[in-house]
Design an enzyme around this catalytic site. Structure first.
Site, PDB file in Angstrom:
ATOM      1  N   ASP A 169     -13.524   7.888   3.796  1.00 42.91           N
ATOM      2  CA  ASP A 169     -14.252   7.174   2.753  1.00 42.91           C
ATOM      3  C   ASP A 169     -13.310   6.311   1.914  1.00 42.91           C
ATOM      4  OD1 ASP A 169     -16.803   7.048   1.030  1.00 42.91           O
ATOM      5  OD2 ASP A 169     -15.312   7.688  -0.436  1.00 42.91           O
ATOM      6  N   GLU A 205     -13.248   3.535   6.519  1.00 42.01           N
ATOM      7  CA  GLU A 205     -14.222   2.644   5.916  1.00 42.01           C
ATOM      8  C   GLU A 205     -13.529   1.584   5.080  1.00 42.01           C
ATOM      9  OE1 GLU A 205     -17.770   2.147   2.851  1.00 42.01           O
ATOM     10  OE2 GLU A 205     -15.801   2.935   2.398  1.00 42.01           O
TER      11      GLU A 205
HETATM   12  C1  LAG Z   1     -17.859   4.862  -0.325  1.00 39.39           C
HETATM   13  N1  LAG Z   1     -17.171   4.239   0.512  1.00 39.39           N
HETATM   14  O1  LAG Z   1     -16.035   3.645   0.223  1.00 39.39           O
HETATM   15  C2  LAG Z   1     -19.133   5.499   0.046  1.00 39.39           C
HETATM   16  O2  LAG Z   1     -19.588   5.010   1.303  1.00 39.39           O
HETATM   17  C3  LAG Z   1     -20.127   5.260  -1.051  1.00 39.39           C
HETATM   18  O3  LAG Z   1     -21.343   5.863  -0.711  1.00 39.39           O
HETATM   19  C4  LAG Z   1     -19.563   5.826  -2.343  1.00 39.39           C
HETATM   20  O4  LAG Z   1     -20.364   5.410  -3.470  1.00 39.39           O
HETATM   21  C5  LAG Z   1     -18.189   5.282  -2.668  1.00 39.39           C
HETATM   22  N2  LAG Z   1     -17.390   4.926  -1.573  1.00 39.39           N
HETATM   23  C6  LAG Z   1     -17.402   6.304  -3.463  1.00 39.39           C
HETATM   24  O5  LAG Z   1     -17.083   7.410  -2.638  1.00 39.39           O
HETATM   25  C7  LAG Z   1     -21.455   6.251  -3.774  1.00 39.39           C
HETATM   26  C8  LAG Z   1     -22.556   5.417  -4.411  1.00 39.39           C
HETATM   27  C9  LAG Z   1     -22.209   5.001  -5.816  1.00 39.39           C
HETATM   28  C10 LAG Z   1     -21.836   6.215  -6.645  1.00 39.39           C
HETATM   29  C11 LAG Z   1     -20.636   6.870  -5.949  1.00 39.39           C
HETATM   30  C12 LAG Z   1     -20.139   8.111  -6.678  1.00 39.39           C
HETATM   31  O6  LAG Z   1     -22.780   4.241  -3.601  1.00 39.39           O
HETATM   32  O7  LAG Z   1     -23.353   4.372  -6.406  1.00 39.39           O
HETATM   33  O8  LAG Z   1     -21.503   5.827  -7.948  1.00 39.39           O
HETATM   34  O9  LAG Z   1     -21.039   7.300  -4.624  1.00 39.39           O
HETATM   35  O10 LAG Z   1     -21.143   9.100  -6.724  1.00 39.39           O
HETATM   36  C13 LAG Z   1     -22.292   6.418  -8.983  1.00 39.39           C
HETATM   37  C14 LAG Z   1     -23.009   5.350  -9.838  1.00 39.39           C
HETATM   38  C15 LAG Z   1     -21.955   4.460 -10.512  1.00 39.39           C
HETATM   39  C16 LAG Z   1     -21.065   5.335 -11.390  1.00 39.39           C
HETATM   40  C17 LAG Z   1     -20.439   6.401 -10.499  1.00 39.39           C
HETATM   41  C18 LAG Z   1     -19.643   7.376 -11.343  1.00 39.39           C
HETATM   42  O11 LAG Z   1     -23.836   4.556  -8.987  1.00 39.39           O
HETATM   43  O12 LAG Z   1     -22.618   3.503 -11.337  1.00 39.39           O
HETATM   44  O13 LAG Z   1     -20.044   4.559 -11.983  1.00 39.39           O
HETATM   45  O14 LAG Z   1     -21.459   7.177  -9.836  1.00 39.39           O
HETATM   46  O15 LAG Z   1     -20.517   8.004 -12.233  1.00 39.39           O
END
Ligand code: LAG
Ligand code: CA
Length: 469
Positions: A169, A205
């Protein structure tokens, strides 16, 4: 000798199995699993014993497991203090204290990051991208020998349990040299399942659509790399956006500016871009557009470029307002306590209870078999109508025809296949000595007649050496 049942080798990528944060607002989003709390193996999917049991049952039937490892970061900087974690481990995010690893504030990139916010602000600056926080997630100091050893121990615990490799990741956010140091500490695969001396298959990735400071090629020497242009472009072609036509894919692959064939891990959609996260945008074709999805996945599996990955999903209450899904956070079918429900299998072998299981759809499952049957054969016998009808073969082992035009296809083509009667594996398949769907007659000269209505349930036809009557 390989048992017949194992001849079609399958690979399976699982969600991060380690301890993760548990969130209430929004309620148990799927992405809580991308916020590690420790490397204990208990997650919303189950316990360490359940994981071990799954790995060995899968290996026994020739399905190898690849683990999504989140090693760039821990939970969000403001993730609080307490035991809101999937194994109940205590942590304190503001003090950067994760005693169940253990990591302390010394194990994070603190002043190494030079942005005012501590977060990545400019993707044009490779130091920020590697040393600052991705969406506020506490960024690990992978330059430290101690951190490298904790990460390697985690990956080795999985290797020793019998996994075959890893999806890494957020690779773009880690320095290639740090990853090299971690990978070099990995054990060989477990010899209960794999030949002595086998190494993990690693795919990293990296989102590189061009125009950023970091390029995919920086990671080629370490393992395969995700090619995000592939799904974005294939979606555009099958949707016929930007004046794209299927016939333009005659030089699909490197000819479209993708990375070298030997480096690419390709996919039509993934867990991020099927819901508007990550990269790819609106062109990405998912199970929500099932007819196009089957065609695009069929095209990918028939084509020789890259190592392919098929998505398997759950359904959620999609609610798109001005191009954004308001429910893009919704997690899998869950019990009241937030643990994931088992996948139920219907009598017809499809999945129930909100699980989509694209990998069980006849068309997709049969195209995975196609890919294995034609493995090693070059692309051959290309044909197109200068629009959205195309056909190609894979040596003398398989042939596929697509009609993505708004009119019928009716044509005789050279297939390169030995003469005989073949079962189309899209409308049905071979069962005993009959076809459950369409039959295709290939003459002694290798030519065959195809008729595909643009109104067919699935406007494509595929035959291969093992679908011959
Ligand atoms: C990845 N690849 O590089 C993953 O495929 C992706 O699913 C991951 O983001 C990201 N890197 C971090 O491992 C996912 C969500 C994000 C989420 C993050 C952490 O797409 O939306 O962020 O996981 O759970 C969420 C909120 C953000 C916030 C963050 C911290 O959407 O707005 O800043 O949490 O609270
Ligand atoms: Ca980093």
């Amino acid at each position: 000798m390989m048992h017949k049942k194992f001849a079609h080798r399958l690979l399976l990528q699982i969600s991060p199995p380690n301890e993760h944060i548990v969130l209430n607002d929004p309620w148990r989003p799927w992405w809580q699993r991308y916020q590690p709390i420790s490397y204990k193996l208990c997650s919303r999917s189950g316990s360490e014993n359940e994981l071990r049991d799954m790995i060995s049952r899968c290996n026994k039937v020739g399905v190898n497991i690849y683990v999504d490892v989140v090693i760039n970061h821990m939970c969000r900087a403001g993730g609080g203090e307490g035991t809101h974690s999937s194994c109940g481990s205590w942590f304190n995010a503001s003090k950067k204290d994760f005693p169940s690893v253990p990591y302390s504030h010394l194990d994070f990139n603190n002043y190494k990051c030079r942005t005012a916010s501590g977060n990545i602000e400019n993707y044009g600056d490779k130091y920020q991208v590697r040393d600052c926080r991705l969406v506020s997630l506490l960024d690990l100091a992978l330059e430290k020998d101690y951190v490298r050893s904790k990460v390697a121990d985690y990956m080795n615990s999985l290797i020793d349990m019998g996994v075959a490799g890893f999806r890494v990741d957020a690779t773009k956010h880690m320095w290639p040299g740090d990853l090299e140091a971690v990978y070099s500490r990995l054990h060989n695969l477990n010899t209960s399942w794999f030949p002595g001396g086998s190494r993990s298959f690693i795919f990293q990735e990296v989102i590189d659509l061009g125009g950023e400071a970091i390029s995919s090629s920086e990671y080629f020497h370490l393992g395969r790399v995700t090619e995000f242009k592939y799904g974005a472009k294939l979606g555009t072609v099958f949707r016929k956006w930007d004046n794209e036509k299927l016939c333009y894919t005659k030089n699909w692959g490197e000819g479209w500016g993708f990375m070298p064939n030997g480096n690419a891990l390709v996919f039509v959609d993934n867990h991020d871009n099927q819901r508007g996260h990550g990269a790819g945008g609106a062109s990405i074709v998912t199970f929500w557009d099932s007819r196009l999805h089957k065609m695009a996945v069929g095209y990918m599996l028939a084509h020789p470029y890259g190592v392919t990955r098929v998505m398997s999903s759950y359904r959620w209450n999609r609610n798109i307002v001005n191009g954004k899904d308001q429910n893009d956070w919704m997690g899998p079918p869950s019990h009241g306590n937030g643990s994931t429900k088992p996948v139920t299998i219907n009598p017809d072998q499809t999945c129930g209870d909100g699980w989509v299981c694209e990998h069980r759809w006849r068309q997709i499952k049969n195209m995975v078999i196609f890919r294995n049957v034609v493995n090693g054969q070059p692309q051959s016998n290309w044909w197109d109508n200068q629009s959205n009808q195309v056909a190609f073969g894979r040596g003398n082992r398989g042939f596929i025809v697509f009609n993505n035009d708004d009119w019928d296809l009716d044509v005789t083509l050279s297939t390169g296949m030995p003469g005989g009667t073949y079962c189309d594996i899209i409308s049905g398949q071979k069962e005993g000595n009959r076809c459950t769907g369409k039959q295709i007659q290939v003459g002694g000269d290798g030519r065959a007649h195809f008729r595909i209505s643009n109104r067919d349930e699935d406007p494509f036809v595929a035959i291969h050496a093992e679908s011959k009557l």
